[in-house]
Design an enzyme around this catalytic site. Structure first.
Site, PDB file in Angstrom:
ATOM      1  N   LYS A  18      -9.672 -60.961   7.102  1.00 45.27           N
ATOM      2  CA  LYS A  18     -10.117 -59.562   7.095  1.00 45.27           C
ATOM      3  C   LYS A  18     -11.318 -59.395   6.159  1.00 45.27           C
ATOM      4  O   LYS A  18     -12.279 -58.701   6.487  1.00 45.27           O
ATOM      5  CB  LYS A  18      -8.977 -58.630   6.684  1.00 45.27           C
ATOM      6  N   TRP A  53      -0.839 -50.459   6.820  1.00 45.01           N
ATOM      7  CA  TRP A  53       0.463 -50.016   7.311  1.00 45.01           C
ATOM      8  C   TRP A  53       0.298 -49.166   8.579  1.00 45.01           C
ATOM      9  O   TRP A  53       0.740 -48.025   8.656  1.00 45.01           O
ATOM     10  CB  TRP A  53       1.213 -49.276   6.230  1.00 45.01           C
ATOM     11  N   TYR A  63      -4.513 -64.333   6.060  1.00 51.21           N
ATOM     12  CA  TYR A  63      -4.729 -63.111   6.829  1.00 51.21           C
ATOM     13  C   TYR A  63      -5.717 -62.202   6.102  1.00 51.21           C
ATOM     14  O   TYR A  63      -6.685 -61.712   6.684  1.00 51.21           O
ATOM     15  CB  TYR A  63      -3.385 -62.398   7.049  1.00 51.21           C
TER      16      TYR A  63
END
Length: 187
Positions: free
Chosen positions: A25, A45, A21
């Site tokens: 990114k 978050w 992941y």
């Protein structure tokens, strides 16, 4: 995009993702950064519409408060540290950067304020929702996933981002704890 060894990450820190992941990114960052005129807004978050950590914790707080439900406590990881990013605040930051024609580049964009753990945030949600913050039991990431079947994607210990560059562009992100209180009232 970072391994979490630094307590606070700035825009110039070399990319060091821990998981697939994070690698995807980072690949996106690299692809966009190849354009001469670009903006990258890094967050962590994220809390907004749809499913998210705060809504999940509020729902669990409701269950713990319900005498008919057998759930009495919730374990939440306490060794991953960061700050929440509310989507409405991030949107305002994006519009500010675009509207003021801030220098092109990468900007860190999370809530300002104190760095806390997921367990700290869960405790605050439980307390605000039902006064049952004492029902959140902190646990290490290793213990939380000890009985997991199959691989678990590694998560950085430190996810806090340095907001200096965004502030130098004239935008101050609100304190995430104040935003959390307002957000919970809307749920």
């Amino acid at each position: 995009v970072f391994d979490g060894t630094a307590e606070v990450h700035d825009e110039d820190e070399p990319l060091s993702p821990l998981s697939v992941y994070g690698q995807t990114k980072a690949a996106g960052d690299i692809a966009v950064a190849g354009c001469p005129r670009h903006y990258i807004m890094r967050s962590s978050w994220v809390i907004g519409e749809g499913r998210n950590f705060v809504k999940t914790m509020k729902g669990l707080s409701e269950r713990v408060a319900d005498p008919e439900d057998k759930l009495t406590q919730v374990t939440v990881v306490d060794d991953q540290l960061g700050r929440l990013t509310f989507t409405r605040d991030m949107a305002e930051a994006i519009f500010h950067v675009l509207g003021t024609h801030a220098p092109y580049g990468t900007y860190d964009c999370t809530g300002s304020g104190t760095v806390k753990s997921w367990a700290d945030i869960a405790r605050a949600v439980f307390e605000a929702a039902n006064g049952n913050g004492d029902r959140v039991v902190p646990v290490s990431t290793a213990d939380y996933y000890a009985s997991a079947e199959g691989p678990v994607a590694p998560r950085p210990v430190h996810s806090a981002l340095d907001l200096s560059k965004l502030e130098a562009a004239g935008f101050h992100m609100p304190d995430w704890e104040e935003e959390l209180g307002e957000y919970i009232k809307t749920l």
